[in-house]
Motif scaffolding. Structure first.
Motif, mmCIF file in Angstrom:
data_model
loop_
_atom_site.group_PDB
_atom_site.id
_atom_site.type_symbol
_atom_site.label_atom_id
_atom_site.label_comp_id
_atom_site.label_asym_id
_atom_site.label_seq_id
_atom_site.Cartn_x
_atom_site.Cartn_y
_atom_site.Cartn_z
ATOM 1 N N UNK A 158 21.392 -46.489 77.292
ATOM 2 C CA UNK A 158 22.455 -47.831 78.367
ATOM 3 C C UNK A 158 21.606 -49.222 77.696
ATOM 4 N N UNK A 159 22.397 -50.089 76.459
ATOM 5 C CA UNK A 159 22.010 -50.697 76.577
ATOM 6 C C UNK A 159 22.502 -51.811 76.578
ATOM 7 N N UNK A 160 22.516 -52.948 77.461
ATOM 8 C CA UNK A 160 23.581 -54.028 77.556
ATOM 9 C C UNK A 160 22.962 -55.374 77.329
ATOM 10 N N UNK A 161 24.072 -56.382 77.390
ATOM 11 C CA UNK A 161 23.591 -57.502 77.302
ATOM 12 C C UNK A 161 23.833 -58.699 78.171
ATOM 13 N N UNK A 162 23.415 -60.156 78.883
ATOM 14 C CA UNK A 162 23.820 -60.460 79.223
ATOM 15 C C UNK A 162 23.627 -62.102 79.283
ATOM 16 N N UNK A 163 24.879 -62.914 79.312
ATOM 17 C CA UNK A 163 24.327 -64.784 79.427
ATOM 18 C C UNK A 163 23.664 -65.093 80.686
ATOM 19 N N UNK A 164 22.142 -65.554 79.967
ATOM 20 C CA UNK A 164 21.949 -65.868 81.464
ATOM 21 C C UNK A 164 21.612 -67.065 81.452
ATOM 22 N N UNK A 165 23.085 -67.666 81.247
ATOM 23 C CA UNK A 165 23.171 -69.227 81.795
ATOM 24 C C UNK A 165 24.796 -68.993 83.679
ATOM 25 N N UNK A 166 25.190 -67.626 83.672
ATOM 26 C CA UNK A 166 26.676 -67.411 83.748
ATOM 27 C C UNK A 166 26.066 -65.911 85.134
ATOM 28 N N UNK A 167 25.510 -65.240 83.954
ATOM 29 C CA UNK A 167 24.819 -64.065 84.526
ATOM 30 C C UNK A 167 25.923 -63.277 84.056
ATOM 31 N N UNK A 168 26.897 -63.596 83.475
ATOM 32 C CA UNK A 168 28.398 -62.622 83.067
ATOM 33 C C UNK A 168 27.790 -61.562 82.031
ATOM 34 N N UNK A 169 28.416 -60.657 81.970
ATOM 35 C CA UNK A 169 27.666 -58.969 80.734
ATOM 36 C C UNK A 169 28.526 -59.455 79.495
ATOM 37 N N UNK A 170 27.581 -59.215 78.806
ATOM 38 C CA UNK A 170 28.454 -59.403 77.677
ATOM 39 C C UNK A 170 28.894 -58.657 76.924
ATOM 40 N N UNK A 171 28.847 -57.786 76.020
ATOM 41 C CA UNK A 171 28.265 -56.796 75.979
ATOM 42 C C UNK A 171 27.701 -55.499 76.436
ATOM 43 N N UNK A 172 28.597 -54.495 76.473
ATOM 44 C CA UNK A 172 27.332 -52.748 76.564
ATOM 45 C C UNK A 172 27.624 -51.350 75.141
ATOM 46 N N UNK A 209 18.284 -61.532 90.285
ATOM 47 C CA UNK A 209 18.696 -63.118 90.664
ATOM 48 C C UNK A 209 17.090 -63.931 90.099
ATOM 49 N N UNK A 210 16.100 -63.055 90.412
ATOM 50 C CA UNK A 210 14.746 -63.799 89.546
ATOM 51 C C UNK A 210 14.453 -63.508 88.654
ATOM 52 N N UNK A 211 15.043 -63.109 87.469
ATOM 53 C CA UNK A 211 15.612 -63.381 86.326
ATOM 54 C C UNK A 211 16.306 -63.871 85.748
ATOM 55 N N UNK A 212 17.414 -64.183 86.642
ATOM 56 C CA UNK A 212 18.078 -65.354 86.337
ATOM 57 C C UNK A 212 17.567 -66.486 86.340
ATOM 58 N N UNK A 213 16.773 -67.247 87.820
ATOM 59 C CA UNK A 213 15.688 -68.172 87.603
ATOM 60 C C UNK A 213 15.063 -68.449 87.339
ATOM 61 N N UNK A 240 15.077 -57.292 80.419
ATOM 62 C CA UNK A 240 14.054 -58.422 80.365
ATOM 63 C C UNK A 240 14.749 -59.685 79.477
ATOM 64 N N UNK A 241 13.863 -60.961 79.876
ATOM 65 C CA UNK A 241 14.777 -62.189 78.716
ATOM 66 C C UNK A 241 14.153 -62.273 77.350
ATOM 67 N N UNK A 242 15.176 -62.025 76.742
ATOM 68 C CA UNK A 242 15.220 -62.641 75.360
ATOM 69 C C UNK A 242 15.117 -64.300 74.712
ATOM 70 N N UNK A 243 13.991 -64.779 73.986
ATOM 71 C CA UNK A 243 13.911 -65.978 73.431
ATOM 72 C C UNK A 243 14.077 -66.107 72.801
ATOM 73 N N UNK A 244 14.157 -67.382 71.973
ATOM 74 C CA UNK A 244 13.898 -67.423 70.668
ATOM 75 C C UNK A 244 12.438 -68.070 69.968
ATOM 76 N N UNK A 245 12.611 -68.395 69.368
ATOM 77 C CA UNK A 245 11.491 -69.125 68.315
ATOM 78 C C UNK A 245 10.632 -69.637 68.883
ATOM 79 N N UNK A 246 11.200 -70.659 70.123
ATOM 80 C CA UNK A 246 10.381 -71.420 70.188
ATOM 81 C C UNK A 246 10.244 -71.444 72.109
#
Length: 428
Positions: A158-172, A209-213, A240-246
């Motif tokens: 199972x794989x899902x993506x979540x908006x890091x600002x709102x904490x809402x699910x984007x896709x699964x 919650x610790x991940x979002x913060x 896991x948190x996914x970060x951009x190139x910066x």
């Protein structure tokens, strides 16, 4: 029985399990490579590491079916004993069988660890591929998005993506929906807490919650999960948190794996390794683990059956096994809630009474155990009598070493046996 014959029996036992790509001849050749060392180990002339090597070899040969480890343990605990001691009257029978049980436990432990490592490796590869594709999406959006989508939709985990600002699910993906028991189309736009439900929030929600913060970048843990239909599963969850190139956080990726079958197999293997195969009572290993973990004052009753050898000699070992099983059941029924009975081997049993109030309680329990064995045993319609000698000791675990405690109850038991036999002699 030679090592080659043992390998043939083992290969016969593995027939019907989810098979690897090896031919039958190759399976026999693989197992034959461990035969001589297993026989030496059960004789006590070699160490037990060969059992772990055999388990690792079977996992490497792509054996994944729980039947493979179940049947292998039976071969190690039965056929291997027969290879060394064809007759139970053999002087080394009980030590050989005890070493065979230890070999089985070593095999089961390594097989379980191997299965877990395989599952975790597959999960790590999937997560790594997902994260790699996600990072490429920022640099080469069109190409990497196509790759990520292919991995996302076709993954068996199972794989899902979540908006890091709102904490809402984007896709699964569909595998995530199947794992959680919630339709895939019903999850986007909802919070993780809402999807998991009150029964499953627990530790996962706190870590989320610790991940979002931004307090942590990733977490992974295993937990029980209740689906909306009431079905219970065990899930390995990574996020896991996914970060951009910066280095700025963009979104979260969660990966779930249903490990219910693996957990059940591990639990069963643990039970088999810590319980006597004949009576179902805890074995020597589990008893001493419980004793080492006990605190405060404990009582111990050490029982040695009287007349059991005569049952074996006159009625046969099958009758003796039935008596031992019935002894185990009677002891279990006679115990108070704070007592646990174990079989040490042969006709020796031991009882641990945790939080024992004193000698009066221990004496009462000892009398109850002896009373439970006074009635005759029905063996295939024949009544046989088996008594017991018992030794007791009451100690403070904070100040008494385990070996001192066992010496005390062993001495008391043999003193009781001598008194009983002396009384019988006087009666004659």
């Amino acid at each position: 029985m030679r090592a080659q014959e043992l390998a043939v029996r083992w290969a016969d036992a593995l027939d019907g399990a989810v098979a690897p790509t090896l031919t039958r001849a190759q399976v026999e050749q693989l197992l034959d490579g461990f035969g001589e060392r297993l026989i030496a180990a059960v004789r006590g002339t070699a160490d037990m590491s060969v059992a772990r090597e055999a388990a690792a070899a079977l996992v490497a040969a792509n054996y994944r079916d729980p039947l493979a480890v179940h049947r292998s343990v039976l071969v190690l605990c039965k056929d291997l004993v027969e290879a060394v001691c064809p007759e139970r009257d053999c002087a080394d029978y009980w030590p050989v069988r005890d070493r065979a049980i230890e070999l089985g436990a070593e095999f089961a432990a390594e097989f379980t660890a191997g299965l877990r490592n395989v599952a975790l490796s597959e999960q790590e590869r999937t997560l790594g591929a997902a994260l790699t594709a996600a990072r490429e999406a920022e640099a080469r959006r069109q190409l990497s998005e196509a790759r990520f989508q292919a991995i996302f939709e076709g993954a068996s985990v199972g794989i899902g993506t979540i908006d890091i600002h709102t904490g809402l699910v984007l896709d699964v993906n569909n595998a995530m929906a199947e794992t959680l028991g919630v339709p895939a189309e019903a999850m986007p736009g909802r919070s993780v807490a809402d999807i998991l439900g009150p029964a499953n929030i627990g530790e996962a929600f706190g870590l989320f919650q610790r991940l979002l913060s931004g307090e942590i970048d990733r977490f992974r843990f295993e937990s029980e999960h209740t689906k909306p239909d009431g079905a219970r599963t065990t899930i390995d969850l990574s996020m896991t948190v996914v970060r951009d190139s910066e280095g700025r956080p963009r979104f979260l990726v969660g990966v779930t794996v249903d490990v219910t079958d693996r957990k059940q197999l591990a639990d069963q293997l643990w039970h088999d390794a810590h319980h006597d195969w004949l009576t179902g009572l805890p074995n020597r290993l589990l008893f001493f683990d419980r004793l080492a973990a006990a605190t405060g004052q404990v009582g111990v009753c050490y029982l040695d059956l009287d007349g059991f050898k005569e049952v074996n000699d006159r009625r046969g070992h099958t009758a003796g096994d039935r008596v031992l099983c019935e002894v185990g059941q009677r002891l279990r029924r006679a115990l108070p809630p704070n007592g646990v009975a174990a079989r040490l081997g042969g006709d020796e049993f031991i009882v641990l009474v945790e939080n024992c109030s004193g000698q009066d309680e221990l004496d009462t329990i000892a009398e109850s155990l002896l009373a439970a064995l006074r009635d005759p045993f029905d063996v295939a319609g024949l009544l046989v009598h088996v008594g017991a000698s018992i030794g007791t000791a009451l100690v403070d675990t904070d100040s008494t070493a385990i070996d001192e405690l066992m010496h005390a109850v062993d001495t008391a038991m043999y003193r009781d046996k001598a008194l009983r036999h002396g009384a019988l002699g006087d009666a004659r």
